[in-house]
Design a protein around this motif. Sequence first.
Motif, PDB file in Angstrom:
ATOM      1  N   ALA A  72       0.847  -1.196   0.000  1.00 23.11           N
ATOM      2  CA  ALA A  72       0.000   0.000   0.000  1.00 23.11           C
ATOM      3  C   ALA A  72       0.881   1.245   0.000  1.00 23.11           C
ATOM      4  CB  ALA A  72      -0.902  -0.006   1.222  1.00 23.11           C
TER       5      ALA A  72
ATOM      6  N   VAL B 155      -4.367   7.404   5.944  1.00 25.92           N
ATOM      7  CA  VAL B 155      -5.776   7.784   5.790  1.00 25.92           C
ATOM      8  C   VAL B 155      -6.596   7.445   7.036  1.00 25.92           C
ATOM      9  CG1 VAL B 155      -7.883   7.325   4.471  1.00 25.92           C
ATOM     10  CG2 VAL B 155      -5.755   7.839   3.281  1.00 25.92           C
TER      11      VAL B 155
ATOM     12  N   MET C  31      -1.909   5.997   1.806  1.00 29.13           N
ATOM     13  CA  MET C  31      -3.052   5.172   2.186  1.00 29.13           C
ATOM     14  C   MET C  31      -2.904   4.612   3.599  1.00 29.13           C
ATOM     15  SD  MET C  31      -5.173   5.483  -0.163  1.00 29.13           S
ATOM     16  CE  MET C  31      -6.369   4.253   0.273  1.00 29.13           C
ATOM     17  N   GLN C  32      -1.702   4.520   4.100  1.00 28.05           N
ATOM     18  CA  GLN C  32      -1.501   4.043   5.454  1.00 28.05           C
ATOM     19  C   GLN C  32      -1.890   5.114   6.473  1.00 28.05           C
ATOM     20  OE1 GLN C  32       2.580   2.808   5.619  1.00 28.05           O
ATOM     21  NE2 GLN C  32       2.208   0.912   4.501  1.00 28.05           N
TER      22      GLN C  32
END
Length: 110
Positions: free
Chosen positions: A17, A24, A21-22
């Motif tokens: 990822a 979010v 995105m980590q």
Amino acid sequence: MFATPAFAQAAGSGGAASPIMQFVPLILIFAIMYFLMIRPQQKRAKQHREMVASLSKGDHVVTQGGVIGKVASVRDDEIEVEIAQGVKVRIVRATVAQVVNKTQPVAANS
């Protein structure tokens, strides 16, 4: 019964990822906490500061300690509250929890 080494290696080879995105979920948690906890508390504190700043002689107030009285005089950081006839106490303005009865300024006669 046991996983073969080839099968175990294939399971972990999903795409990594992106770093954005980590973060979010962390950003979403902070946004939720801001709108549910921090913002209402700041709004309440602002209303209390405005209420304390607008205290005037004759207002009926309740202190945080539960003392109910009528404002006899207003100074910089403290007010004098009459809790019984002839009994006045000095309290810090910030300890006023609520204005029970706000006196209206007398209108000038034309």
